[in-house]
Design a protein around this motif. Sequence first.
Motif, PDB file in Angstrom:
ATOM      1  N   SER A  88       0.832  -1.066  -0.093  1.00 29.58           N
ATOM      2  CA  SER A  88      -0.030  -0.204  -0.027  1.00 29.58           C
ATOM      3  C   SER A  88       0.970   1.291   0.013  1.00 29.58           C
ATOM      4  O   SER A  88       0.519   2.142  -0.722  1.00 29.58           O
ATOM      5  N   ARG A  89       1.987   1.049   0.733  1.00 26.96           N
ATOM      6  CA  ARG A  89       2.758   2.392   0.897  1.00 26.96           C
ATOM      7  C   ARG A  89       3.568   2.607  -0.459  1.00 26.96           C
ATOM      8  O   ARG A  89       3.704   3.733  -0.923  1.00 26.96           O
ATOM      9  N   LEU A 110       1.160   4.000  -3.021  1.00 25.64           N
ATOM     10  CA  LEU A 110       0.752   5.418  -2.545  1.00 25.64           C
ATOM     11  C   LEU A 110       2.150   6.337  -3.050  1.00 25.64           C
ATOM     12  O   LEU A 110       1.921   7.611  -3.794  1.00 25.64           O
ATOM     13  N   ARG A 111       3.240   5.918  -2.754  1.00 28.01           N
ATOM     14  CA  ARG A 111       4.430   6.746  -3.169  1.00 28.01           C
ATOM     15  C   ARG A 111       4.372   6.817  -4.962  1.00 28.01           C
ATOM     16  O   ARG A 111       4.788   7.929  -5.411  1.00 28.01           O
ATOM     17  N   ASN A 165       5.790  13.079   0.401  1.00 27.82           N
ATOM     18  CA  ASN A 165       5.574  11.790   0.352  1.00 27.82           C
ATOM     19  C   ASN A 165       7.316  11.265   0.319  1.00 27.82           C
ATOM     20  O   ASN A 165       7.387  10.113   0.252  1.00 27.82           O
ATOM     21  N   ALA A 222       1.636   6.736  -6.932  1.00 31.91           N
ATOM     22  CA  ALA A 222       0.664   7.626  -7.049  1.00 31.91           C
ATOM     23  C   ALA A 222       1.011   9.096  -6.961  1.00 31.91           C
ATOM     24  O   ALA A 222       0.770   9.863  -7.730  1.00 31.91           O
ATOM     25  N   ALA A 223       1.713   9.118  -5.928  1.00 32.53           N
ATOM     26  CA  ALA A 223       2.018  10.622  -5.703  1.00 32.53           C
ATOM     27  C   ALA A 223       3.234  11.263  -6.689  1.00 32.53           C
ATOM     28  O   ALA A 223       2.986  12.210  -7.250  1.00 32.53           O
TER      29      ALA A 223
END
Length: 87
Positions: A30-31, A34-35, A77, A37-38
């Motif tokens: 998940s992390r 998210l990284r 991020n 995606a950012a």
Amino acid sequence: MQPNSRRLGEAPPVPSAWHDLPDDLQLTLSREALRRAAETLAEHAELLAAEMDGGTLLDQGGPEALRLFAAVVRATNRDGFATVGNA
């Protein structure tokens, strides 16, 4: 042979669903998602700013705002998520 049994030398079965993954692996994946995606958002902001600079898109003060957005996304991020393999 029972569904959960393995032959000697066989690889362990791969979980087929997200909820079958261990919690720590779910968190790690998940992390990383998210990284990524950012970073994708930041790259798109940079691309839009370049298009505005080049005159392809109408500039209404947007390029610098987009660059600021990209910098903020990256900065917030950068240390918040650990980089993980090649998932």
